[in-house]
Design an enzyme around this catalytic site. Sequence first.
Site, PDB file in Angstrom:
ATOM      1  N   SER A  94       0.861  -1.185   0.000  1.00 55.81           N
ATOM      2  CA  SER A  94       0.000   0.000   0.000  1.00 55.81           C
ATOM      3  C   SER A  94       0.898   1.236   0.000  1.00 55.81           C
ATOM      4  O   SER A  94       2.123   1.113  -0.020  1.00 55.81           O
ATOM      5  CB  SER A  94      -0.911  -0.013   1.227  1.00 55.81           C
ATOM      6  N   LYS A  95       0.257   2.401   0.026  1.00 57.38           N
ATOM      7  CA  LYS A  95       1.047   3.633  -0.108  1.00 57.38           C
ATOM      8  C   LYS A  95       2.080   3.804   1.009  1.00 57.38           C
ATOM      9  O   LYS A  95       3.116   4.394   0.807  1.00 57.38           O
ATOM     10  CB  LYS A  95       0.114   4.843  -0.188  1.00 57.38           C
ATOM     11  N   ARG A  96       1.787   3.248   2.194  1.00 57.87           N
ATOM     12  CA  ARG A  96       2.748   3.412   3.284  1.00 57.87           C
ATOM     13  C   ARG A  96       4.058   2.662   3.031  1.00 57.87           C
ATOM     14  O   ARG A  96       5.062   2.897   3.707  1.00 57.87           O
ATOM     15  CB  ARG A  96       2.114   3.053   4.630  1.00 57.87           C
TER      16      ARG A  96
END
Length: 243
Positions: free
Chosen positions: A240-242
């Site tokens: 994911s973006k993290r």
Amino acid sequence: MKPRVRIAPSPTGDPHVGTAYMALFNLIFARHYGGEFILRIEDTDTKRSTQPAIEAIINGLSWLGLNQDDEIVFQSKNIERHKQVAYELLEKGAAYKCYCTPSELDEMRKQAELEGKNFKYPKIWRDKKADESQANLPFAIRIKAPVSGEIIVNDLIRGEVRYPADDLDDMVILRADGTPTYMLAVVVDDHDMGVTNIIRGDDHLTNTFRQKIIFDSMCWKMPVTAHVPLIHGADGAKLSKRH
Ligand code: GLU
């Protein structure tokens, strides 16, 4: 037959590495078999789709050299066609009008939650006709999911996968405001675009069973699917973006 494959990103944020990853598999598959690779922008969610996100997908794929072979398809241009299919299913008796209001559905959802159950629409309108006082009220169109047996998909990667039909809801295909749902739009577009193979992330596997119900109800041949494992971060979680 030469394959026709597609990626179908929703332009609702920054392009995801997963889009490039799936584009790569689709493009290589198309090249290997002398077929075509198409980009379809799934921009029917007008609240969340943005022009910058559309441009970022197109420019990003082009920068990576993952170029489509035909014109880009914009799903929002096909809405009338999606509606037409929903009404065709209604006429065939494969779908039905559901007059449940959002508050009634909320009530049922809360009740299921209190009972610790997963909410499943109890098919209230499946075999019921609206009386005169109801006939002019807004309605959603729901597909009639099979009530018994299994939905079976022969996936190129997963092999034969089965899902108990009874676990699938009579899902909404056309909302009460007249907009098609993702599930209907994908099936109609894949059929109309002559897609032969659906190569996508395996987070879509449960959607495949649902979409198969629509393909079968229209007597359309379902494209052969290949559900590719997703990319995971070093922590084992879905990328994911993290990350
Ligand atoms: N629009 C969907 C998504 O972005 C993909 C649909 C599909 O590949 O069938 O997740």
